[in-house]
Design an enzyme around this catalytic site. Structure first.
Site, PDB file in Angstrom:
ATOM      1  N   GLY A 131       0.821  -1.207   0.000  1.00  0.00           N
ATOM      2  CA  GLY A 131       0.000   0.000   0.000  1.00  0.00           C
ATOM      3  C   GLY A 131       0.852   1.254   0.000  1.00  0.00           C
ATOM      4  N   SER A 133       1.049   3.745  -3.329  1.00  0.00           N
ATOM      5  CA  SER A 133       0.441   4.802  -4.154  1.00  0.00           C
ATOM      6  C   SER A 133      -0.921   5.224  -3.631  1.00  0.00           C
ATOM      7  CB  SER A 133       0.273   4.303  -5.596  1.00  0.00           C
ATOM      8  OG  SER A 133       1.511   4.078  -6.183  1.00  0.00           O
ATOM      9  N   GLU A 248      13.100  -4.809  -4.440  1.00  0.00           N
ATOM     10  CA  GLU A 248      12.345  -5.239  -5.613  1.00  0.00           C
ATOM     11  C   GLU A 248      12.971  -4.785  -6.920  1.00  0.00           C
ATOM     12  OE1 GLU A 248       9.475  -2.960  -7.669  1.00  0.00           O
ATOM     13  OE2 GLU A 248       8.561  -2.384  -5.781  1.00  0.00           O
TER      14      GLU A 248
END
Lengths: 379, 329
Positions: A131, A133, A248
């Site tokens: 969570g 954006s 990531e």
């Protein structure tokens, strides 16, 4: 100047046997004939396959055994991921939890949080979403306005997240909320672990341009969390979240998630003497081989406890750009009938449509290049 | 880098930076010999440094980084191959890029092209018309002086029935590997010049480096330089493992791609000053343009790679590529 610091290392002994283990799982369980589901495969959900991987000990590979992990090395984990991705295996359901959610909990979480969630993630049964954006905080992430307010020992969350991949199948979200009223930009933010069945949460689908449902809007209306809903340190949400993003950036999904398209191009070439097709295969092989060198170099340095943030960003930008270019380059040299059932045509059509997202998700190309520029000493 | 490699890099870096693109064989080769660089790939028992390709890669990258105008990389590779052949030549050895002609009665008749500093070399290792490589003496040749776009000597040597010593090596591939390492260094140096320039140069009341358009372009350059450098390290690792035929093709093709973008962005960032003879960008970019063609352009290597991959079959591409860097079970 050396733009990309590389520490050469060797792949682990037993690499070949580990690859064979993963390939055997894929041969047995990835039998779906729908070739389109092999494209962009880390966003293709198959909870049943995730549980198979969990049982086979192929999720949570580097985590402590006490939390359901397998205490393997970072490079062994890398081998498993690159084998799954290059075959187009549907790893989407557990991907975020394996890559980000559990590592974040192991790093910052409380003992209770780890025990509650990490074993289920390692089993391929618990899925996560991110969570970050919000409608007015996209590339400008520091504009996050969703709030977390203390109420006694509890936290009360309000606001909205958007573009939340897999919120509709995930069990938990790690969300970034403004925990200090009146704080500005990247100060006063905290991360929260939010079970998505908590009252007050509404999840609505956002359908993408191909008609598929990957991402969502998530609304928080007086969502009450106990004190240990907080992850890590209050007010340190920004640095925790950006450290999470660096996890990531440089993985094999940055250049392999559509590898099946390259495989189908080679199959199409067969015994072909078409110079344009052969040269394109060679070009793609050259770039894929180079990106693998780069991605492995970053993995090796992260495994050694370093934080090669600039290198990771470079891998992501180059990998995204390559993956995005592949369907377009194929379309330029192969005559394709996109209305046919031909495997190369189906994959190319699918990836032409979803590839715009490659240079948007997890930080746009422009943001990534801004980070690289800062790393160069510009700005 | 390990401790020995750090020392090697320090030695090479300070010498090459002093010599740079103004060096000549007549004036400066002695300093290369003094430091023993030509014996980089020779074993200690052969009077060399005892290094492998990983060490050579560090030195070759620095030769490119400093635009060293000496046949260092050629001499290092030639010395290794001469030792393999049991050939003791005097002076430094060099490499020929291409051979046309034939061997008859043990004598070579034909010509060698792209012989780096052939006019001053003691011996030359060239692709052999009968496969593998061969060693020849420039003293047996009629020499036509030529140079590449960076004014580096690339001579044509004509022979008529000249004696040859055979050696088992793929000169074109070794040359491509060496060039990819030099290109990696030259790209990093050109990037560094560009970054320094845009941080200094002010227009519109601020350094050019504050402009997003400039930042984004240089970020692309940085990604390309990083790719070329990673490819160069990868090819050195593969050469140290043994068969590097796949990796050489991939690395030279990738370096060539990076050189195309890097030279273009590097010049654009510099504006007119980068286009002058006085400024130090051209010794790098003119070498990059030259090296991009030497020992195989992008099409040569991508065709070779593509043909090989298509022949092996779609389902073997991934498995074969990763097998090459896995330890033998």
């Amino acid at each position: 100047m050396q733009t990309f610091t590389i520490k050469p290392f060797d792949m682990p002994a037993g690499a070949a046997a580990l690859r064979e283990q993963v390939r055997a799982v894929i041969r047995e369980h990835v039998t779906d004939g729908d070739i389109v589901r092999r494209a962009n495969c880390w966003q293709v959900n198959d909870p049943e396959f995730s549980r198979v991987l969990g049982k086979a000990g192929l999720i949570g590979m580097t985590w402590p055994k006490q939390y359901g992990g397998h205490e393997r090395s970072a490079l062994e984990r890398y081998i498993v991921l690159e084998e799954l991705l290059s075959a187009g295996a549907p790893v989407g359901a557990h991907w975020i939890a394996d890559r980000q959610t559990a590592p974040l909990l192991l790093r910052y979480g409380t003992e209770a949080q780890r025990q509650r969630w990490v074993p289920g993630i390692a089993a391929g049964e618990i899925y996560g979403c991110i969570g970050l954006s919000e409608p007015n905080a996209g590339s400008d992430l520091a504009s996050v306005r969703s709030s977390a307010r203390r109420d006694g020992d509890d936290w009360v969350l309000n606001g909205q997240k958007i573009w939340t991949t897999n919120a509709h199948i995930a069990h938990i979200m790690i969300g970034l909320f403004r925990s200090e009223e009146g704080s500005e930009r990247n100060a006063g933010l905290s991360q929260f672990l939010i079970p998505l069945d908590t009252p007050g949460i509404t999840i609505r689908p956002i359908i993408n341009l191909t008609g598929e449902h990957d991402f969502n809007e998530v609304f928080f209306d007086d969502v009450r969390l106990p004190a240990d809903g907080l992850v890590g340190t209050e007010g340190q949400g920004w640095s925790q979240a950006t450290a999470e993003l660096s996890l990531e950036r440089s993985g094999p999904e940055r250049y392999l998630s559509s590898h099946v398209l390259v495989t189908e191009l080679i199959r199409h070439a067969g015994g072909s003497q078409d110079a344009a097709v052969l040269a394109l295969i060679g070009k793609l092989a050259s770039e894929v081989w180079t990106l693998r060198q780069m991605s492995l170099a970053v993995a090796g340095r992260m495994a050694a406890g370093e934080d090669p943030a600039l290198e990771a960003t470079i891998v992501k930008d180059l990998g995204n750009s390559l993956e995005q270019a592949i369907p377009s380059l194929i379309q330029a040299v192969v005559e394709l009938d996109l209305s046919s059932g031909d495997a190369l045509a189906l994959l190319t059509a699918q990836l032409l449509q979803v590839s715009p997202s490659f240079s948007l998700r997890g930080g746009t190309r422009e943001i990534l290049r801004g980070i690289v520029a800062r790393g160069l000493g510009l700005r | 880098m390990n401790e020995q490699q750090t020392m090697l890099a320090d030695m090479a870096g300070s010498l090459f930076s002093a010599l740079s693109h103004g060096a000549t064989v007549a004036a400066d080769w002695g300093r290369i010999e003094e430091m023993g660089f030509a014996g980089l790939l020779l074993g200690e028992e052969e009077g060399g440094f005892g290094g492998g390709w990983a060490d050579a890669g560090i030195v070759f990258r620095l030769a490119g980084y400093h635009a060293l105008a000496l046949p260092l990389v050629e001499a290092v590779v030639a010395a290794r191959l001469a030792a393999d052949a049991g050939f003791a030549g005097d002076g430094f050895g060099t490499l020929a890029e291409k051979t046309e002609g034939g061997i008859d009665d043990g004598g070579f008749t034909g010509f060698l092209k792209g012989v780096a500093w052939g006019r001053e070399a003691g011996y030359v290792v060239a692709p052999s018309p009968s496969g593998g490589a061969m060693i020849l003496s420039p003293r047996d040749a009629v020499i036509e002086k030529r140079q590449n776009a960076a004014d580096e000597p690339r001579d044509i040597l004509r022979f008529s029935g000249a004696p040859v010593v055979p050696v088992d090596a793929d000169i074109f591939a070794l040359g491509a590997a060496a060039r990819s390492m030099q290109m990696a260094g030259a790209l990093d140096a050109a990037l560094e010049l560009a970054v320094g320039y845009v941080n200094d140069r002010k227009q519109f009341g601020k350094p050019l480096g504050k402009l997003q358009a400039v930042q984004q372009a240089l970020a692309v350059f940085a990604c390309e330089a990083a790719a070329a450098n990673s490819a160069a390290v990868g090819v050195a690792q593969a050469l140290d493992r043994g068969d590097a035929s796949f990796e050489v093709a991939a690395a030279k093709a990738r370096a060539n791609m990076a050189a195309g973008l890097g030279t273009s962005i590097g010049h654009q960032a510099h504006g007119a000053i980068g286009f002058t003879h006085e400024y130090g960008l051209h010794p790098l970019t003119r070498r990059l343009w030259s090296w991009r063609s030497e020992f195989g352009g992008e099409h040569h290597w991508t065709m070779l790679l593509g043909t090989r991959i298509a022949a092996a079959g779609a389902d073997n591409f991934w498995a074969e590529m990763v097998r090459r860097s896995d330890p033998v079970a």
